[in-house]
Design a protein around this motif. Sequence first.
Motif, PDB file in Angstrom:
ATOM      1  N   GLY A 115       0.796  -1.217   0.000  1.00  0.00           N
ATOM      2  CA  GLY A 115       0.000   0.000   0.000  1.00  0.00           C
ATOM      3  C   GLY A 115       0.831   1.271   0.000  1.00  0.00           C
ATOM      4  N   GLN A 116       2.132   1.155  -0.210  1.00  0.00           N
ATOM      5  CA  GLN A 116       3.009   2.317  -0.124  1.00  0.00           C
ATOM      6  C   GLN A 116       2.974   3.142  -1.412  1.00  0.00           C
ATOM      7  OE1 GLN A 116       6.899   1.318   2.183  1.00  0.00           O
ATOM      8  NE2 GLN A 116       6.219  -0.602   1.272  1.00  0.00           N
ATOM      9  N   SER A 117       3.202   4.443  -1.247  1.00  0.00           N
ATOM     10  CA  SER A 117       3.287   5.352  -2.390  1.00  0.00           C
ATOM     11  C   SER A 117       4.714   5.840  -2.526  1.00  0.00           C
ATOM     12  CB  SER A 117       2.352   6.548  -2.207  1.00  0.00           C
ATOM     13  OG  SER A 117       2.787   7.341  -1.106  1.00  0.00           O
ATOM     14  N   ALA A 118       5.031   6.338  -3.707  1.00  0.00           N
ATOM     15  CA  ALA A 118       6.416   6.754  -3.952  1.00  0.00           C
ATOM     16  C   ALA A 118       6.480   7.969  -4.864  1.00  0.00           C
ATOM     17  CB  ALA A 118       7.207   5.602  -4.573  1.00  0.00           C
ATOM     18  N   VAL A 160       5.126  -0.356 -14.448  1.00  0.00           N
ATOM     19  CA  VAL A 160       5.468  -1.772 -14.545  1.00  0.00           C
ATOM     20  C   VAL A 160       5.265  -2.488 -13.221  1.00  0.00           C
ATOM     21  CG1 VAL A 160       7.306  -3.430 -15.058  1.00  0.00           C
ATOM     22  CG2 VAL A 160       7.082  -1.344 -16.428  1.00  0.00           C
ATOM     23  N   LEU A 161       5.755  -1.898 -12.131  1.00  0.00           N
ATOM     24  CA  LEU A 161       5.745  -2.596 -10.844  1.00  0.00           C
ATOM     25  C   LEU A 161       4.575  -2.215  -9.949  1.00  0.00           C
ATOM     26  CD1 LEU A 161       9.568  -2.611 -10.104  1.00  0.00           C
ATOM     27  CD2 LEU A 161       8.169  -4.336 -11.249  1.00  0.00           C
ATOM     28  N   GLY A 162       3.783  -1.242 -10.377  1.00  0.00           N
ATOM     29  CA  GLY A 162       2.512  -0.982  -9.697  1.00  0.00           C
ATOM     30  C   GLY A 162       2.595  -0.256  -8.384  1.00  0.00           C
ATOM     31  N   ILE A 163       3.685   0.419  -8.084  1.00  0.00           N
ATOM     32  CA  ILE A 163       3.766   1.202  -6.851  1.00  0.00           C
ATOM     33  C   ILE A 163       2.983   2.499  -7.043  1.00  0.00           C
ATOM     34  CG2 ILE A 163       5.307   2.438  -5.281  1.00  0.00           C
ATOM     35  CD1 ILE A 163       7.415   0.353  -5.866  1.00  0.00           C
ATOM     36  N   LYS A 164       2.141   2.812  -6.090  1.00  0.00           N
ATOM     37  CA  LYS A 164       1.271   3.980  -6.196  1.00  0.00           C
ATOM     38  C   LYS A 164       2.069   5.276  -6.287  1.00  0.00           C
ATOM     39  CE  LYS A 164      -1.189   3.332  -2.505  1.00  0.00           C
ATOM     40  NZ  LYS A 164      -2.269   3.510  -1.485  1.00  0.00           N
ATOM     41  N   LYS A 165       1.510   6.237  -7.016  1.00  0.00           N
ATOM     42  CA  LYS A 165       2.109   7.566  -7.100  1.00  0.00           C
ATOM     43  C   LYS A 165       1.676   8.388  -5.901  1.00  0.00           C
ATOM     44  CE  LYS A 165       1.887   7.768 -12.156  1.00  0.00           C
ATOM     45  NZ  LYS A 165       1.309   8.500 -13.300  1.00  0.00           N
ATOM     46  N   ALA A 166       2.645   9.007  -5.247  1.00  0.00           N
ATOM     47  CA  ALA A 166       2.301   9.925  -4.167  1.00  0.00           C
ATOM     48  C   ALA A 166       1.693  11.211  -4.714  1.00  0.00           C
ATOM     49  CB  ALA A 166       3.540  10.245  -3.337  1.00  0.00           C
ATOM     50  N   PRO A 196       5.378  11.095   0.431  1.00  0.00           N
ATOM     51  CA  PRO A 196       5.500   9.720  -0.053  1.00  0.00           C
ATOM     52  C   PRO A 196       6.030   8.777   1.029  1.00  0.00           C
ATOM     53  CG  PRO A 196       7.355  11.030  -0.786  1.00  0.00           C
ATOM     54  CD  PRO A 196       6.410  11.991  -0.129  1.00  0.00           C
ATOM     55  N   ASP A 197       5.702   7.517   0.888  1.00  0.00           N
ATOM     56  CA  ASP A 197       6.255   6.503   1.790  1.00  0.00           C
ATOM     57  C   ASP A 197       7.670   6.125   1.383  1.00  0.00           C
ATOM     58  OD1 ASP A 197       3.840   6.038   3.409  1.00  0.00           O
ATOM     59  OD2 ASP A 197       3.002   5.281   1.532  1.00  0.00           O
ATOM     60  N   ILE A 198       7.973   6.289   0.103  1.00  0.00           N
ATOM     61  CA  ILE A 198       9.308   5.987  -0.412  1.00  0.00           C
ATOM     62  C   ILE A 198       9.721   7.117  -1.349  1.00  0.00           C
ATOM     63  CG2 ILE A 198      10.779   4.313  -1.602  1.00  0.00           C
ATOM     64  CD1 ILE A 198       8.552   2.246  -1.210  1.00  0.00           C
ATOM     65  N   ILE A 199      10.971   7.559  -1.238  1.00  0.00           N
ATOM     66  CA  ILE A 199      11.545   8.495  -2.191  1.00  0.00           C
ATOM     67  C   ILE A 199      12.697   7.781  -2.888  1.00  0.00           C
ATOM     68  CG2 ILE A 199      12.759  10.678  -2.545  1.00  0.00           C
ATOM     69  CD1 ILE A 199      11.335  11.756  -0.051  1.00  0.00           C
ATOM     70  N   PHE A 200      12.542   7.561  -4.186  1.00  0.00           N
ATOM     71  CA  PHE A 200      13.601   6.963  -4.991  1.00  0.00           C
ATOM     72  C   PHE A 200      14.400   8.090  -5.650  1.00  0.00           C
ATOM     73  CE2 PHE A 200      10.335   3.599  -5.037  1.00  0.00           C
ATOM     74  CZ  PHE A 200      11.094   2.485  -4.671  1.00  0.00           C
ATOM     75  N   ILE A 201      15.725   7.973  -5.632  1.00  0.00           N
ATOM     76  CA  ILE A 201      16.576   9.008  -6.214  1.00  0.00           C
ATOM     77  C   ILE A 201      17.544   8.383  -7.216  1.00  0.00           C
ATOM     78  CG2 ILE A 201      18.320  10.783  -5.768  1.00  0.00           C
ATOM     79  CD1 ILE A 201      17.086  11.137  -2.992  1.00  0.00           C
ATOM     80  N   VAL A 202      17.580   8.947  -8.435  1.00  0.00           N
ATOM     81  CA  VAL A 202      18.560   8.578  -9.456  1.00  0.00           C
ATOM     82  C   VAL A 202      19.527   9.745  -9.579  1.00  0.00           C
ATOM     83  CG1 VAL A 202      18.949   7.974 -11.865  1.00  0.00           C
ATOM     84  CG2 VAL A 202      16.886   7.155 -10.700  1.00  0.00           C
ATOM     85  N   ASP A 203      20.804   9.499  -9.319  1.00  0.00           N
ATOM     86  CA  ASP A 203      21.813  10.563  -9.331  1.00  0.00           C
ATOM     87  C   ASP A 203      22.489  10.630 -10.693  1.00  0.00           C
ATOM     88  OD1 ASP A 203      23.647  12.495  -8.783  1.00  0.00           O
ATOM     89  OD2 ASP A 203      24.793  11.328  -7.314  1.00  0.00           O
ATOM     90  N   ARG A 204      22.064  11.593 -11.502  1.00  0.00           N
ATOM     91  CA  ARG A 204      22.657  11.754 -12.817  1.00  0.00           C
ATOM     92  C   ARG A 204      24.135  12.138 -12.720  1.00  0.00           C
ATOM     93  NH1 ARG A 204      21.530  16.558 -17.210  1.00  0.00           N
ATOM     94  NH2 ARG A 204      22.822  15.704 -18.876  1.00  0.00           N
ATOM     95  N   ASN A 220       6.897  10.568   5.531  1.00  0.00           N
ATOM     96  CA  ASN A 220       6.892   9.144   5.871  1.00  0.00           C
ATOM     97  C   ASN A 220       8.176   8.472   5.395  1.00  0.00           C
ATOM     98  OD1 ASN A 220       4.355   9.309   7.023  1.00  0.00           O
ATOM     99  ND2 ASN A 220       3.284   8.692   5.145  1.00  0.00           N
ATOM    100  N   ALA A 221       8.640   8.871   4.212  1.00  0.00           N
ATOM    101  CA  ALA A 221       9.833   8.239   3.643  1.00  0.00           C
ATOM    102  C   ALA A 221      11.042   8.424   4.549  1.00  0.00           C
ATOM    103  CB  ALA A 221      10.113   8.820   2.260  1.00  0.00           C
ATOM    104  N   PHE A 222      11.236   9.623   5.045  1.00  0.00           N
ATOM    105  CA  PHE A 222      12.395   9.862   5.909  1.00  0.00           C
ATOM    106  C   PHE A 222      12.214   9.140   7.231  1.00  0.00           C
ATOM    107  CE2 PHE A 222      15.047  11.949   9.000  1.00  0.00           C
ATOM    108  CZ  PHE A 222      16.199  12.257   8.297  1.00  0.00           C
ATOM    109  N   ARG A 223      11.055   9.256   7.841  1.00  0.00           N
ATOM    110  CA  ARG A 223      10.826   8.655   9.154  1.00  0.00           C
ATOM    111  C   ARG A 223      10.953   7.130   9.120  1.00  0.00           C
ATOM    112  NH1 ARG A 223       6.208   8.790  10.831  1.00  0.00           N
ATOM    113  NH2 ARG A 223       4.996   9.727   9.136  1.00  0.00           N
ATOM    114  N   LYS A 224      10.623   6.528   7.973  1.00  0.00           N
ATOM    115  CA  LYS A 224      10.708   5.065   7.842  1.00  0.00           C
ATOM    116  C   LYS A 224      12.038   4.593   7.254  1.00  0.00           C
ATOM    117  CE  LYS A 224       5.695   4.583   7.187  1.00  0.00           C
ATOM    118  NZ  LYS A 224       4.615   4.160   6.244  1.00  0.00           N
ATOM    119  N   GLY A 225      12.949   5.551   7.027  1.00  0.00           N
ATOM    120  CA  GLY A 225      14.243   5.185   6.469  1.00  0.00           C
ATOM    121  C   GLY A 225      14.153   4.691   5.037  1.00  0.00           C
TER     122      GLY A 225
END
Length: 313
Positions: free
Chosen positions: A190-193, A218-224, A245-253, A276-281
């Motif tokens: 149920g997490q968003s990202a 593709v992987l079905g993770i909800k959009k925050a 968001p529950d998760i923050i994904f970062i791509v470092d160009r 939530n993302a920071f608090r949950k690591g």
Amino acid sequence: MATATLAGCDQKSSTSDAITPATTQAPVQPIVEPETNTIKVDHPQGTTEVHKNPNNVVTFDFGTLDTLDALGVTSIRALPTKSIPSYLSKYANNSMINAGNMKQPDLEAIKQLSPELIIITGRQGKSYESLNQIAPTLNLSLNNKLYLDSFKKNVLTLGQIFGKTEQAENGLAVLDKKIAESRKKAEASGQSAIVLVHYNGKLSASATNGYATIIHQVLGIKKADINLGEERQAGTPDYLLEKNPDIIFIVDRNEAIGEGKIDRSLMEDEKIKQTNAFRKGKIVYLKPDLWYLSGGGLESLSLQIDEVNTAIQ
């Protein structure tokens, strides 16, 4: 996968349901000429006739390289050798010819090789005509509106060109199972990202780049942020706190192209600390060379799924 930032397309969805992959079109099979040793391939820059089992292959697409590697093809002779992702490090050897950089092919070096096939993506699109005069050239950029369809077409096309159709189909079957399992995990969590790209100290979000396409479509993770579209959104602390968001994904160009690394203190802002993302690591730094330089291959997509699965556990 496209401009130098691998921009792509995605589609909007509701807040309550995981995003359904855009698979409304069956993968288009390349047209095989009967009783000939050639195959005609439709791609973003035209239709190209290619000899089966070509020698001295040049590829600027590392997703293509890892697919061919998985299929057991050994005829790759030239790459942009200074940009090889770490998971393909076995190709960083003296026998591999440097084909240029990711945006500017070395036409003379390629010409001297006398290749029978050249494979590019949108990054080299401006050089298509020059390359196509040297050898049949395919642009295997992915269509991010129909990511899986586009990806599967590329894998099946490569399988037919190199006489590895059965291996290609088997590889896709394994990956389909892995994707289905990942989607179940995403739905159950149920997490968003939000997916951010970092460059020179700035963060931006988009629902239409290739990274967000994999994670959401593709992987079905909800959009925050369900309203995020083609326009780039600055990934400011205020924005991240608002979308929470529950998760923050970062791509470092920066790291991907060898221009330093992100200063991770950017994510120590007091407002970001309230998400939530920071608090949950769950501020997740994705492998830059895998995500920015590669993707769209049997191996790279599998590795990307592994990274995302770890984040949603």
